[in-house]
Scaffold this motif. Structure first.
Motif, PDB file in Angstrom:
ATOM      1  N   LYS A   1       0.837  -2.445  -5.904  1.00 18.58           N
ATOM      2  CA  LYS A   1       1.420  -3.657  -5.308  1.00 18.58           C
ATOM      3  C   LYS A   1       0.328  -4.643  -4.893  1.00 18.58           C
ATOM      4  O   LYS A   1       0.352  -5.807  -5.289  1.00 18.58           O
ATOM      5  CB  LYS A   1       2.293  -3.292  -4.091  1.00 18.58           C
ATOM      6  CG  LYS A   1       3.450  -2.357  -4.431  1.00 18.58           C
ATOM      7  CD  LYS A   1       4.271  -2.009  -3.209  1.00 18.58           C
ATOM      8  CE  LYS A   1       3.540  -1.217  -2.143  1.00 18.58           C
ATOM      9  NZ  LYS A   1       3.012   0.095  -2.565  1.00 18.58           N
ATOM     10  N   THR A   2      -0.622  -4.146  -4.086  1.00 15.06           N
ATOM     11  CA  THR A   2      -1.688  -5.034  -3.596  1.00 15.06           C
ATOM     12  C   THR A   2      -2.503  -5.597  -4.760  1.00 15.06           C
ATOM     13  O   THR A   2      -2.800  -6.794  -4.805  1.00 15.06           O
ATOM     14  CB  THR A   2      -2.611  -4.259  -2.622  1.00 15.06           C
ATOM     15  OG1 THR A   2      -1.820  -3.824  -1.521  1.00 15.06           O
ATOM     16  CG2 THR A   2      -3.741  -5.132  -2.116  1.00 15.06           C
ATOM     17  N   THR A   3      -2.840  -4.746  -5.705  1.00 14.07           N
ATOM     18  CA  THR A   3      -3.648  -5.220  -6.836  1.00 14.07           C
ATOM     19  C   THR A   3      -2.877  -6.254  -7.649  1.00 14.07           C
ATOM     20  O   THR A   3      -3.448  -7.261  -8.077  1.00 14.07           O
ATOM     21  CB  THR A   3      -4.070  -4.027  -7.731  1.00 14.07           C
ATOM     22  OG1 THR A   3      -4.508  -2.955  -6.897  1.00 14.07           O
ATOM     23  CG2 THR A   3      -5.194  -4.417  -8.665  1.00 14.07           C
TER      24      THR A   3
ATOM     25  N   LEU B   1       2.466 -10.961   3.078  1.00 20.87           N
ATOM     26  CA  LEU B   1       2.406 -10.046   4.226  1.00 20.87           C
ATOM     27  C   LEU B   1       2.296  -8.635   3.651  1.00 20.87           C
ATOM     28  O   LEU B   1       3.297  -7.970   3.376  1.00 20.87           O
ATOM     29  CB  LEU B   1       3.657 -10.176   5.091  1.00 20.87           C
ATOM     30  CG  LEU B   1       3.890 -11.544   5.733  1.00 20.87           C
ATOM     31  CD1 LEU B   1       5.238 -11.599   6.430  1.00 20.87           C
ATOM     32  CD2 LEU B   1       2.759 -11.873   6.717  1.00 20.87           C
ATOM     33  N   ASP B   2       1.054  -8.212   3.418  1.00 14.35           N
ATOM     34  CA  ASP B   2       0.843  -6.911   2.774  1.00 14.35           C
ATOM     35  C   ASP B   2       0.934  -5.803   3.823  1.00 14.35           C
ATOM     36  O   ASP B   2       0.509  -5.988   4.965  1.00 14.35           O
ATOM     37  CB  ASP B   2      -0.532  -6.906   2.091  1.00 14.35           C
ATOM     38  CG  ASP B   2      -0.613  -5.851   1.001  1.00 14.35           C
ATOM     39  OD1 ASP B   2       0.320  -5.025   0.888  1.00 14.35           O
ATOM     40  OD2 ASP B   2      -1.605  -5.852   0.247  1.00 14.35           O
ATOM     41  N   ASP B   3       1.457  -4.649   3.411  1.00 10.86           N
ATOM     42  CA  ASP B   3       1.675  -3.534   4.347  1.00 10.86           C
ATOM     43  C   ASP B   3       2.549  -3.970   5.515  1.00 10.86           C
ATOM     44  O   ASP B   3       2.282  -3.634   6.671  1.00 10.86           O
ATOM     45  CB  ASP B   3       0.343  -2.981   4.872  1.00 10.86           C
ATOM     46  CG  ASP B   3      -0.383  -2.171   3.805  1.00 10.86           C
ATOM     47  OD1 ASP B   3       0.302  -1.486   3.028  1.00 10.86           O
ATOM     48  OD2 ASP B   3      -1.619  -2.232   3.744  1.00 10.86           O
ATOM     49  N   ALA B   4       3.591  -4.744   5.206  1.00  8.68           N
ATOM     50  CA  ALA B   4       4.461  -5.288   6.257  1.00  8.68           C
ATOM     51  C   ALA B   4       5.229  -4.184   6.977  1.00  8.68           C
ATOM     52  O   ALA B   4       5.802  -4.423   8.042  1.00  8.68           O
ATOM     53  CB  ALA B   4       5.438  -6.293   5.664  1.00  8.68           C
TER      54      ALA B   4
ATOM     55  N   VAL C   1      -2.140   6.853  -7.092  1.00  4.23           N
ATOM     56  CA  VAL C   1      -3.267   6.787  -8.039  1.00  4.23           C
ATOM     57  C   VAL C   1      -4.610   6.959  -7.324  1.00  4.23           C
ATOM     58  O   VAL C   1      -5.566   7.490  -7.888  1.00  4.23           O
ATOM     59  CB  VAL C   1      -3.265   5.428  -8.793  1.00  4.23           C
ATOM     60  CG1 VAL C   1      -4.456   5.298  -9.698  1.00  4.23           C
ATOM     61  CG2 VAL C   1      -1.984   5.270  -9.590  1.00  4.23           C
ATOM     62  N   ARG C   2      -4.646   6.535  -6.037  1.00  2.68           N
ATOM     63  CA  ARG C   2      -5.903   6.667  -5.284  1.00  2.68           C
ATOM     64  C   ARG C   2      -6.380   8.112  -5.234  1.00  2.68           C
ATOM     65  O   ARG C   2      -7.576   8.371  -5.255  1.00  2.68           O
ATOM     66  CB  ARG C   2      -5.710   6.201  -3.844  1.00  2.68           C
ATOM     67  CG  ARG C   2      -5.641   4.723  -3.711  1.00  2.68           C
ATOM     68  CD  ARG C   2      -5.662   4.364  -2.247  1.00  2.68           C
ATOM     69  NE  ARG C   2      -5.106   3.052  -2.084  1.00  2.68           N
ATOM     70  CZ  ARG C   2      -3.841   2.823  -1.794  1.00  2.68           C
ATOM     71  NH1 ARG C   2      -3.015   3.811  -1.616  1.00  2.68           N
ATOM     72  NH2 ARG C   2      -3.414   1.587  -1.693  1.00  2.68           N
ATOM     73  N   ILE C   3      -5.433   9.045  -5.134  1.00  5.95           N
ATOM     74  CA  ILE C   3      -5.802  10.464  -5.080  1.00  5.95           C
ATOM     75  C   ILE C   3      -6.560  10.824  -6.360  1.00  5.95           C
ATOM     76  O   ILE C   3      -7.590  11.488  -6.319  1.00  5.95           O
ATOM     77  CB  ILE C   3      -4.543  11.365  -4.953  1.00  5.95           C
ATOM     78  CG1 ILE C   3      -3.790  11.050  -3.666  1.00  5.95           C
ATOM     79  CG2 ILE C   3      -4.880  12.836  -5.058  1.00  5.95           C
ATOM     80  CD1 ILE C   3      -4.407  11.580  -2.406  1.00  5.95           C
TER      81      ILE C   3
END
Ligand SMILES: Nc1ncnc2c1ncn2[C@@H]1O[C@H](COP(=O)(O)OP(=O)(O)OP(=O)(O)O)[C@@H](O)[C@H]1O
Ligand SMILES: [Mg+2]
Length: 383
Positions: free
Chosen positions: A64-66, A140-143, A246-248
């Motif tokens: 989402k953020t990317t 508003l990321d991580d809202a 995916v971070r994992i």
């Protein structure tokens, strides 16, 4: 003597930064549809209309953020009329902090003048927008953090009201939410609902093939050939799919390769991955535990103490077993803490109607011993 000893200055990483959390990949596949929908929502602003607000939803690590960042880069390359502003609501978590961020991003000033009241700050932002004839596009990321702290409606209302109060001034909003348990209909209050129209853009979890695609691409960029065999890559994809983030996978590759380096090997082994997996889970959990306040640690400690395979425990059991002193949270605070643990997925909850009331069962999501070990490290206490 061991063979293939790595010299001290040799490394298996072509570019280790490729595996960093905040690295923005050059190649970004599988999210074209979502980015197109963001573009579609913003297009009206280019021809004198208003931005359609959007809510991006998807569990952690679904891009989402990317996607928003990539889209914002495109916006900045295409037009000066729309000013994208990315806000991390975990850092800027109050309406004042958010509007300060908007103000500084728009004006280039380092902060609003000291002592500026909230209303005056909004006024300054609105006047600037009107004067420059621009449309701020606020992400508003991580809202979900605003929702947990009950600031969400205030922030949205302040943003959307600007357009009602000041003629010719409008802003677009992209809300990003990673908690699947949040129901928007329950969160948005009547005051906001009357002015907030939005479309939802879903970020479905990646399939195993997509995770493999993303991780292979990164490996190609970040590692020398043959450091990670295809069987070991499959193992890492499997583990990543278990967690859905995916971070994992990226973290596992980095840690496994570092493990191989420490042991002066030229390639990753199954043991390296197992060791990396355990460290990676610990890191995630200890990050969560380290961010807890003293009374939250106390409640978590109590849950850990009472968790056993033989018995279900309820929130009532936990509260009754807590020591009775001034440091112990009162009932309302205790319930907020339990809700927070549930929201950040430290615990899961079950409900049952029994006797005169509704019972809430609490379960630790992670292994009791693992949580206990990290909790002890944090508090230094004997439990
Ligand atoms: N399609 C993709 N291609 C390449 N890398 C990706 C892709 N999707 C996600 N990633 C990588 O996965 C990591 C997590 O992605 P991102 O931060 O965009 O997720 P998110 O949905 O915002 O997660 P959260 O809800 O936890 O904030 C980043 O390092 C990102 O580079
Ligand atoms: Mg994110």
């Amino acid at each position: 003597m061991r063979k293939n000893l790595l010299m001290w200055d040799q490394t298996l990483f072509k570019d280790i930064e490729v595996f960093d959390i905040d690295f923005i990949p050059g190649q970004f596949d599988y999210r074209d549809t979502q980015i197109e929908r963001l573009a579609f929502a913003v297009k009206p602003a280019l021809i004198g209309g208003k931005v359609l607000n959007t809510i991006c939803r998807g569990i952690p690590g679904t891009g989402k953020t990317t996607s928003v960042r990539k889209f914002f880069d495109e916006v900045e390359e295409t037009t000066k009329k729309i000013i994208p502003i990315h806000i991390n609501c975990q850092i800027d978590s109050t309406e004042y902090a958010i509007f300060s961020r908007i103000y500084t991003r728009l004006t280039g000033n380092s902060a609003p003048p000291g002592g500026t009241a909230f209303k005056a700050l909004i006024d300054m932002v609105a006047k600037y927008i009107a004067k420059e004839e621009i449309t701020p596009l606020i992400c508003l990321d991580d809202a979900n953090y605003l929702i947990y702290s009950k600031e969400f409606n205030n922030v949205l209302y302040a943003v959307l009201r600007i357009h009602e109060v000041y003629e010719n001034v409008s802003l677009g909003v992209i809300v990003v939410i990673s908690d699947p348990d949040i129901l928007m209909e329950e969160v948005i209050d009547a005051r906001v609902a009357s002015v907030f129209r939005y479309e939802t853009i879903n970020f479905e979890p990646y399939s195993a093939a997509e995770v493999a695609g993303i991780l292979s691409q990164r490996t190609l960029q970040g590692l020398y050939p043959n450091v990670l065999s295809s069987e070991h890559m499959d193992m890492i994809v499997d583990r990543t799919m278990q967690c859905g983030d995916v971070r994992i996978g990226l973290d596992l590759i980095k840690r496994s390769v570092m493990e191989a380096e420490i042991n002066a090997r030229l390639g990753v082994t199954t043991e390296d991955i197992q060791k990396a997996f355990s460290a990676s889970r610990d890191m995630h959990l200890s990050g969560m535990i380290n961010s807890l306040a003293a009374d939250e640690l106390q409640v978590l400690g109590q849950i850990v103490k009472m968790t056993s395979p033989e018995k279900f425990i309820t929130t009532g059991d936990v509260r009754r077993a807590m020591p009775k002193n001034t440091a112990t949270p009162k009932l309302t605070r205790f319930n907020d803490i339990i809700d927070k643990f549930n929201n950040i997925h430290l615990i899961s909850m079950g409900y049952a109607n029994k006797g005169e009331g509704r019972k809430r069962y609490v379960n630790l999501r992670d292994d009791k011993n693992r949580v206990e070990k990290l909790l002890r490290k944090k508090t230094g206490l004997k439990m």
